[in-house]
Design a protein around this motif. Structure first.
Motif, PDB file in Angstrom:
ATOM      1  N   ALA A   1      -1.371   9.892   4.277  1.00  0.00           N
ATOM      2  CA  ALA A   1      -2.564  10.703   4.203  1.00  0.00           C
ATOM      3  C   ALA A   1      -3.287  10.450   2.563  1.00  0.00           C
ATOM      4  O   ALA A   1      -4.370  10.553   2.474  1.00  0.00           O
ATOM      5  CB  ALA A   1      -2.072  12.067   4.513  1.00  0.00           C
ATOM      6  N   LEU A   2      -2.236  10.479   1.514  1.00  0.00           N
ATOM      7  CA  LEU A   2      -2.657  10.460   0.204  1.00  0.00           C
ATOM      8  C   LEU A   2      -3.158   9.049  -0.249  1.00  0.00           C
ATOM      9  O   LEU A   2      -4.014   9.197  -1.215  1.00  0.00           O
ATOM     10  CB  LEU A   2      -1.880  11.010  -0.625  1.00  0.00           C
ATOM     11  N   TYR A   3      -2.528   8.216   0.207  1.00  0.00           N
ATOM     12  CA  TYR A   3      -2.999   6.685  -0.244  1.00  0.00           C
ATOM     13  C   TYR A   3      -4.336   6.286  -0.049  1.00  0.00           C
ATOM     14  O   TYR A   3      -4.811   5.943  -1.173  1.00  0.00           O
ATOM     15  CB  TYR A   3      -1.801   5.678   0.304  1.00  0.00           C
ATOM     16  N   PRO A   4      -5.003   6.661   0.823  1.00  0.00           N
ATOM     17  CA  PRO A   4      -6.430   6.272   0.850  1.00  0.00           C
ATOM     18  C   PRO A   4      -7.243   7.004  -0.280  1.00  0.00           C
ATOM     19  O   PRO A   4      -8.291   6.168  -0.943  1.00  0.00           O
ATOM     20  CB  PRO A   4      -6.936   6.599   2.231  1.00  0.00           C
ATOM     21  N   VAL A   5      -6.968   8.282  -0.677  1.00  0.00           N
ATOM     22  CA  VAL A   5      -7.365   8.846  -1.838  1.00  0.00           C
ATOM     23  C   VAL A   5      -7.146   8.221  -3.087  1.00  0.00           C
ATOM     24  O   VAL A   5      -7.838   8.140  -3.887  1.00  0.00           O
ATOM     25  CB  VAL A   5      -7.059  10.541  -1.762  1.00  0.00           C
TER      26      VAL A   5
ATOM     27  N   PRO B   1       4.695  15.820  -9.345  1.00  0.00           N
ATOM     28  CA  PRO B   1       4.463  16.181  -8.041  1.00  0.00           C
ATOM     29  C   PRO B   1       3.804  14.852  -7.336  1.00  0.00           C
ATOM     30  O   PRO B   1       4.199  15.094  -6.072  1.00  0.00           O
ATOM     31  CB  PRO B   1       3.240  17.231  -8.258  1.00  0.00           C
ATOM     32  N   LEU B   2       3.335  13.947  -7.838  1.00  0.00           N
ATOM     33  CA  LEU B   2       2.928  12.722  -7.137  1.00  0.00           C
ATOM     34  C   LEU B   2       4.031  12.042  -6.372  1.00  0.00           C
ATOM     35  O   LEU B   2       4.089  11.708  -5.506  1.00  0.00           O
ATOM     36  CB  LEU B   2       1.889  11.737  -7.812  1.00  0.00           C
ATOM     37  N   ALA B   3       5.076  11.961  -7.394  1.00  0.00           N
ATOM     38  CA  ALA B   3       6.098  11.144  -6.770  1.00  0.00           C
ATOM     39  C   ALA B   3       6.838  11.955  -5.788  1.00  0.00           C
ATOM     40  O   ALA B   3       7.262  11.306  -4.827  1.00  0.00           O
ATOM     41  CB  ALA B   3       7.188  10.758  -7.971  1.00  0.00           C
ATOM     42  N   ARG B   4       7.195  13.245  -5.894  1.00  0.00           N
ATOM     43  CA  ARG B   4       7.488  13.974  -4.709  1.00  0.00           C
ATOM     44  C   ARG B   4       6.743  13.901  -3.399  1.00  0.00           C
ATOM     45  O   ARG B   4       7.332  13.788  -2.440  1.00  0.00           O
ATOM     46  CB  ARG B   4       7.769  15.246  -5.460  1.00  0.00           C
ATOM     47  N   LEU B   5       5.481  13.963  -3.691  1.00  0.00           N
ATOM     48  CA  LEU B   5       4.632  13.860  -2.591  1.00  0.00           C
ATOM     49  C   LEU B   5       4.890  12.747  -1.780  1.00  0.00           C
ATOM     50  O   LEU B   5       4.537  12.589  -0.451  1.00  0.00           O
ATOM     51  CB  LEU B   5       3.025  14.448  -2.911  1.00  0.00           C
ATOM     52  N   MET B   6       4.757  11.533  -2.797  1.00  0.00           N
ATOM     53  CA  MET B   6       4.618  10.163  -1.885  1.00  0.00           C
ATOM     54  C   MET B   6       6.213   9.850  -1.288  1.00  0.00           C
ATOM     55  O   MET B   6       6.349   8.835  -0.746  1.00  0.00           O
ATOM     56  CB  MET B   6       4.579   9.188  -2.858  1.00  0.00           C
TER      57      MET B   6
ATOM     58  N   GLY C   1       0.633  -1.210   0.074  1.00  0.00           N
ATOM     59  CA  GLY C   1       0.075  -0.008  -0.030  1.00  0.00           C
ATOM     60  C   GLY C   1       0.968   1.240   0.072  1.00  0.00           C
ATOM     61  O   GLY C   1       1.699   1.534  -0.793  1.00  0.00           O
ATOM     62  N   ALA C   2       0.556   2.178   1.062  1.00  0.00           N
ATOM     63  CA  ALA C   2       1.280   3.489   0.937  1.00  0.00           C
ATOM     64  C   ALA C   2       2.745   3.257   1.240  1.00  0.00           C
ATOM     65  O   ALA C   2       3.519   4.035   0.500  1.00  0.00           O
ATOM     66  CB  ALA C   2       0.660   4.234   2.099  1.00  0.00           C
TER      67      ALA C   2
END
Length: 120
Positions: free
Chosen positions: A98-102, A85-90, A69-70
């Protein structure tokens, strides 16, 4: 990291497929094996027997460690210099959690709209 990676992902999910293609993992870790969790593979069955729910998230095996998962997405993002941006955020454990459930909810909705069943 010469051991390489095994990445178990949903081959029918357009987001999962795009994410695994986007990463520049071979440069960072060497051998990378992408395993579609929907295909008949004894490694997928072994994960399921261990209670790993592949509908909850992708799995990364690096040596003896499993990331799910996350944690899997964060681990993969930390290994690469993938753009976007997604790669940097993750790369941040807190943001990934916080973002993985979304992201997971978006995946579930997309699969439902496309008429695709859960891996189950």
């Amino acid at each position: 990291m010469a051991a390489g990676l095994e990445i178990f992902y949903d081959g029918q999910c357009p987001f999962c497929s795009a994410y695994t293609r986007m990463l520049r993992l071979r440069k960072a870790v060497g051998r990378v094996e992408l395993i579609d969790a929907r295909e008949a593979d004894p490694r997928v069955e072994a994960l399921k027997r261990r209670g790993v729910d592949l509908d909850v998230g992708m799995v990364v095996r690096h040596g003896d460690r499993l990331y799910h998962g996350a944690d899997a997405v964060r681990f993969l993002s930390a290994l690469t210099d993938a753009p976007g941006p997604l790669a940097r955020l993750m790369r941040s454990p807190r943001r990934a959690a916080a973002l993985y459930p979304v992201l997971r909810a978006g995946r579930a909705l997309t699969l439902r709209l496309l008429g695709r069943r859960p891996i189950g």
